[in-house]
Write a protein that holds these residues in place. Structure first.
Motif, PDB file in Angstrom:
ATOM      1  N   GLN A 173      -4.316  -3.166 -17.512  1.00  0.00           N
ATOM      2  CA  GLN A 173      -3.551  -3.380 -16.280  1.00  0.00           C
ATOM      3  C   GLN A 173      -2.391  -2.399 -16.195  1.00  0.00           C
ATOM      4  OE1 GLN A 173      -2.634  -7.633 -14.963  1.00  0.00           O
ATOM      5  NE2 GLN A 173      -2.882  -7.847 -17.152  1.00  0.00           N
ATOM      6  N   VAL A 174      -2.257  -1.736 -15.045  1.00  0.00           N
ATOM      7  CA  VAL A 174      -1.144  -0.802 -14.865  1.00  0.00           C
ATOM      8  C   VAL A 174      -0.472  -1.008 -13.506  1.00  0.00           C
ATOM      9  CG1 VAL A 174      -0.410   1.611 -15.035  1.00  0.00           C
ATOM     10  CG2 VAL A 174      -2.606   0.935 -15.987  1.00  0.00           C
ATOM     11  N   VAL A 175       0.849  -1.037 -13.531  1.00  0.00           N
ATOM     12  CA  VAL A 175       1.618  -0.967 -12.292  1.00  0.00           C
ATOM     13  C   VAL A 175       2.253   0.417 -12.279  1.00  0.00           C
ATOM     14  CG1 VAL A 175       3.640  -1.842 -11.055  1.00  0.00           C
ATOM     15  CG2 VAL A 175       2.075  -3.445 -12.192  1.00  0.00           C
ATOM     16  N   VAL A 176       2.067   1.158 -11.168  1.00  0.00           N
ATOM     17  CA  VAL A 176       2.653   2.497 -11.074  1.00  0.00           C
ATOM     18  C   VAL A 176       3.831   2.446 -10.113  1.00  0.00           C
ATOM     19  CG1 VAL A 176       2.237   4.928 -10.573  1.00  0.00           C
ATOM     20  CG2 VAL A 176       0.343   3.495 -11.373  1.00  0.00           C
ATOM     21  N   ARG A 211      -7.229  -3.380 -10.993  1.00  0.00           N
ATOM     22  CA  ARG A 211      -6.194  -3.692 -11.981  1.00  0.00           C
ATOM     23  C   ARG A 211      -5.101  -2.622 -12.045  1.00  0.00           C
ATOM     24  NH1 ARG A 211      -7.714  -8.022 -15.284  1.00  0.00           N
ATOM     25  NH2 ARG A 211      -6.628  -7.366 -17.134  1.00  0.00           N
ATOM     26  N   THR A 212      -5.053  -1.742 -11.023  1.00  0.00           N
ATOM     27  CA  THR A 212      -3.977  -0.751 -10.951  1.00  0.00           C
ATOM     28  C   THR A 212      -3.278  -0.917  -9.609  1.00  0.00           C
ATOM     29  OG1 THR A 212      -5.547   0.858 -10.116  1.00  0.00           O
ATOM     30  CG2 THR A 212      -5.092   0.938 -12.449  1.00  0.00           C
ATOM     31  N   LYS A 213      -1.954  -1.030  -9.637  1.00  0.00           N
ATOM     32  CA  LYS A 213      -1.190  -1.258  -8.405  1.00  0.00           C
ATOM     33  C   LYS A 213      -0.118  -0.178  -8.274  1.00  0.00           C
ATOM     34  CE  LYS A 213      -3.047  -5.409  -7.799  1.00  0.00           C
ATOM     35  NZ  LYS A 213      -4.303  -5.402  -7.108  1.00  0.00           N
ATOM     36  N   PHE A 214       0.206   0.159  -7.024  1.00  0.00           N
ATOM     37  CA  PHE A 214       1.214   1.188  -6.764  1.00  0.00           C
ATOM     38  C   PHE A 214       2.360   0.604  -5.950  1.00  0.00           C
ATOM     39  CE2 PHE A 214      -2.835   3.117  -7.435  1.00  0.00           C
ATOM     40  CZ  PHE A 214      -2.574   4.271  -8.162  1.00  0.00           C
ATOM     41  N   VAL A 215       3.563   1.105  -6.206  1.00  0.00           N
ATOM     42  CA  VAL A 215       4.711   0.603  -5.447  1.00  0.00           C
ATOM     43  C   VAL A 215       5.770   1.718  -5.294  1.00  0.00           C
ATOM     44  CG1 VAL A 215       5.760  -0.427  -7.533  1.00  0.00           C
ATOM     45  CG2 VAL A 215       6.381  -1.293  -5.284  1.00  0.00           C
TER      46      VAL A 215
END
Ligand code: GDP
Length: 470
Positions: A173-176, A211-215
């Motif tokens: 899981q990654v939040v960018v 499972r990868t999100k960008f903000v």
């Protein structure tokens, strides 16, 4: 007269206990815990972001913030004020960088997050790895400013390297956080372009899009971390109404606490208990343990009975996977226990091996790894003498496909499949018999299957156990 104390009996059958624990966990109103490693190129704004987040979530008080501002102004580094909340030692402050994994906690509405802050400087990558080896998810910070994103994303930058490393250690899981958007006047096109480049790379590296999100954020101005309120956030509100960073962190999936899995308690510390028996400390990485249960200690033939379980200094009847606990054991010979010993249920013993295969990623090392190279194997808080007994193949970092079989050497940056064997260590001249260690493939038990390789005290590779050979 000597009163022989009756050993405690188990209160309830294991199957019933599992049902009860499941119910308790479903009803659990307390926050779910997870470990987050913060990664990204140097100067991307990792420390600033975490410092600001801690402040907004009330973990850094006003006094500390003002003191940090003053301190960093004095040192002529006003822009580092937020990072000061996180960067510990004087040397780090002088240099304005984060050198070691700084442990901090973030509390969002539904999550209790332990932050393993990673340094961006190349020389400190080994530190990041010890953090990543415990991580459930990663927060990638990138600098959106003109030229800076590119510098971090090109071959020499650390953005790709860090992502590949955490992926190879099993993080999915990654939040960018696309940071410093204030530097490019909150340009929506720039944000979109960066997301597209990163998304493609993440997929290529084996991450799942879901499972990868960008903000979009500005760590410095505190925009879109906890909220989009305030004047600083106005330009972003024109084109963005998605989640804030905290919204995303609050939805991270906690590690599944596998309470139905076989019981595994790797011992990380041992001390003499009160009165009879011995106390051991460990984090349960599978199953449930209860008072009165007989546990087998491996390697060795010893077993003992759980007299008492302590979690956060409170005595409890049972403890489940994911919990760090102190166990008081009786009717066991303490000599048979050591750091790295694994406690399990007598009916489901952990496998032991002296030789196994692993998929590793090689760090930035000067001397390549050759077949037979002597290393220290780091597994569950202890170092063991070992050799890289076979170089099986080099692998494509993204797809994991074989690039080359039987390579002659492994140089820096490569991903590879190798065979690792424990070495006979000679104690005072005599060769002692090698003992197998309790170890399991990553596919069976994540925590039992993560390894690091060191040489001369330096971490040279990290990876996961594929299969036990013997
Ligand atoms: P790290 O090496 O990734 O931990 O980066 P730091 O947190 O030390 O930040 C590097 C530099 O970028 C510092 O001078 C920060 O003040 C600056 N910085 C961080 N976040 C932002 C941001 O959102 N906007 C701007 N303009 N500068 C930022």
């Amino acid at each position: 007269t000597n009163v022989v104390e009756e050993p405690p009996k188990v209160a309830i059958a294991k199957e019933k206990l599992i049902e009860e624990v499941k119910k308790t966990m479903e009803a659990e109103t307390q926050k779910k815990g997870l470990n987050l490693v913060v990664i990204g190129h140097v100067d991307a704004g990792k420390s600033t972001l975490m410092g600001r987040l801690l402040y907004e979530l009330g973990r850094m008080d006003e006094k500390t913030k003002v003191a940090n501002e003053r301190g960093s102004n004095k040192a002529g580094k006003a822009s580092f004020a937020w990072a000061w909340g996180l960067d510990g030692t004087a040397e780090e402050r002088e240099r304005g960088i984060t050198m070691d994994i700084a442990m901090q906690y973030l509390s969002t509405p539904h999550r209790h997050i332990t932050i393993l802050d990673a340094p961006g400087h190349k020389e400190f990558i080994p530190n990041m790895i010890s953090g990543a080896a415990q991580a459930d998810c990663a927060l990638l910070v990138v600098d959106a400013s003109t030229g800076e994103f590119e510098a971090g994303f090109d071959r020499a930058g650390q953005t790709r390297e860090h992502l590949i490393l955490v992926r190879s250690l099993g993080v999915t899981q990654v939040v960018v956080a696309i940071n410093k958007l204030d530097q490019v006047s909150w340009d929506q096109v720039r944000y979109g372009d960066i997301c597209d480049l990163l998304r493609a790379f993440l997929i290529q590296s084996g991450f799942q899009p879901s499972r990868t999100k960008f903000v979009p954020v500005s760590a410095m101005q505190g925009v879109n971390l906890l909220s989009r309120q305030g004047d600083d956030a106005k330009p972003l509100r024109f084109w963005y109404d998605g989640p804030t960073l905290v919204d995303l962190l609050d939805k991270l999936e906690p590690p599944s606490r596998d309470i139905v899995a076989p019981l595994r308690i790797p011992i990380s510390n041992i001390f003499k208990g009160q009165s009879a028996g011995i106390a051991v400390i460990g984090r349960i990485c599978g199953g449930i343990v209860q008072v009165g249960e007989r546990l087998r200690a491996l390697p060795g033939d010893e077993s003992g009975i759980v007299k008492m379980i302590e979690v956060e200094d409170k005595s409890v009847e049972w403890a489940a996977s994911g919990t760090a606990c102190t166990l008081h054991l009786i009717s066991i010979d303490p000599v048979q226990l050591s750091i790295g010993t694994v406690l399990c249920a007598p009916s489901e013993l952990v496998s032991l091996a002296m030789t196994f295969t692993a998929r590793i990623i090689v760090f930035d090392i000067q001397i390549p790894i050759t077949p037979g190279a002597t290393v220290e194997l780091f597994h569950h808080s202890r170092d063991l003498p070992a050799t890289v007994s076979k170089l099986i193949s080099t692998l494509d970092k993204g797809s994991g496909k074989v690039v080359k079989s039987n390579p002659r050497v492994l140089s820096k940056g490569l991903s590879a499949e190798v065979q690792i064997s424990l070495r006979t260590s000679s104690l005072s001249g005599s060769v002692s018999t090698v003992k197998s260690i309790p170890i399991e493939p990553f596919s069976v038990n994540k925590e039992m299957g993560r390894i690091l390789l060191r040489r001369g005290g330096e971490t040279i590779a990290a990876g996961v156990v594929l299969a036990l050979v013997g």
